[in-house]
Enzyme design. Sequence first.
Site, PDB file in Angstrom:
ATOM      1  N   ASP A 115      -9.522  -6.000  -4.621  1.00 42.21           N
ATOM      2  CA  ASP A 115      -9.072  -4.820  -3.865  1.00 42.21           C
ATOM      3  C   ASP A 115     -10.027  -3.647  -4.097  1.00 42.21           C
ATOM      4  O   ASP A 115     -10.218  -3.199  -5.228  1.00 42.21           O
ATOM      5  CB  ASP A 115      -7.659  -4.437  -4.315  1.00 42.21           C
ATOM      6  CG  ASP A 115      -6.993  -3.430  -3.382  1.00 42.21           C
ATOM      7  OD1 ASP A 115      -7.709  -2.682  -2.708  1.00 42.21           O
ATOM      8  OD2 ASP A 115      -5.746  -3.406  -3.345  1.00 42.21           O
ATOM      9  N   SER A 170       0.842  -1.200   0.000  1.00 51.02           N
ATOM     10  CA  SER A 170       0.000   0.000   0.000  1.00 51.02           C
ATOM     11  C   SER A 170       0.883   1.259   0.000  1.00 51.02           C
ATOM     12  O   SER A 170       1.704   1.428  -0.890  1.00 51.02           O
ATOM     13  CB  SER A 170      -0.940  -0.043   1.207  1.00 51.02           C
ATOM     14  OG  SER A 170      -2.001   0.856   1.044  1.00 51.02           O
ATOM     15  N   HIS A 198      -7.568  -5.803  -0.365  1.00 57.15           N
ATOM     16  CA  HIS A 198      -6.389  -4.958  -0.210  1.00 57.15           C
ATOM     17  C   HIS A 198      -5.439  -5.498   0.863  1.00 57.15           C
ATOM     18  O   HIS A 198      -4.228  -5.337   0.764  1.00 57.15           O
ATOM     19  CB  HIS A 198      -6.818  -3.531   0.137  1.00 57.15           C
ATOM     20  CG  HIS A 198      -5.699  -2.548   0.172  1.00 57.15           C
ATOM     21  ND1 HIS A 198      -4.980  -2.196  -0.952  1.00 57.15           N
ATOM     22  CD2 HIS A 198      -5.146  -1.842   1.200  1.00 57.15           C
ATOM     23  CE1 HIS A 198      -4.049  -1.310  -0.627  1.00 57.15           C
ATOM     24  NE2 HIS A 198      -4.131  -1.088   0.671  1.00 57.15           N
TER      25      HIS A 198
END
Length: 333
Positions: free
Chosen positions: A274, A148, A302
């Site tokens: 995601d 991320s 995610h």
Amino acid sequence: MDLDMLNMFVIAGGTLAIPILAFVASFLLWPSALIRIYYWYWRRALGMQVRYANYDDYQFCYSYRGRPGYRPSILMLHGFSAHKDMWLSIVKFLPKNLHLVCVDMPGHEGTTRSDLDDYSISGQAKRIHQFVECIKLNRKPFHLVGTSMGGNVAGVYAAQYPEDICSLTLICPAGLPSTDSKFIKQLRELQESRRIDRIPLIPSTPEEMADMLKLCSYVRFKVPQQILQGLVDVRIPHNEFYRKQIVDEKSRHSLHENMSKIKAPTQVIWGKQDQVLDVSGASVLASAIPDCHVYILENCGHSVVVERPRKTANLILEFLALLHSIDNNKKQA
């Protein structure tokens, strides 16, 4: 039953009752303390040791296991509003003879937070380079992993300090102008209406925490209300910092701007479902990085590290083994 025997049972029962009552009290009254104890126990069980490194007056907090050896060390960069312990689920499935380092990102958990610091992606990459030099991790090129926000920083780091790394793993990284995800659409609407206090990744109540978990995970975890409360209690003191980091961020596409400079062999892992950062970002990276290996995980959101830890660990190990084999073949040619 004589009196001595009765007293023995009373004492034994009391001895057992005290830790049980302490656990129940912690669960009901101080769930955040229980969460901290949980991470402490898990680190200890996995052999991860916590240390601090200083660069001038700046302090980095990190955990590590193993020592540098013939195989590359692995440095792991966590995502937005997380901390070094998020990697423990992956560490569980990695060999104990690998040298692993998990660092708290700038401003997060045990690493220094300062209003004067630069929290842009390039600013964070610079700080991570300072950390790497502090612990002398770049004596030998290492494998860099980021997820991320940490993936965004990892990609920029690979572009700016190519001599430090031998290979790169990006797990659903931020920093790409891919198709708008559910979260990106929500964030844009909130910013347009100036309701920045309702950002989905910055929960302030157990209900908002449950919504965040649903947004980040394809797998639906059943989390007790008290644990949700504990997770919120741990985060609330930092929410203003997290909010400022999102609102003030001016380098949302840093990875995209730097990906053409990435020369190291790169592995991209992304959850197909995601909702935070769209999976189309994987093809953006594949088209720009020469030696790029893409893995899309079905039925995964995610939170790849939490949802598919064993699979992610295996993919990283297989990637490193592949690169080692290619390197050996080159030497023998």
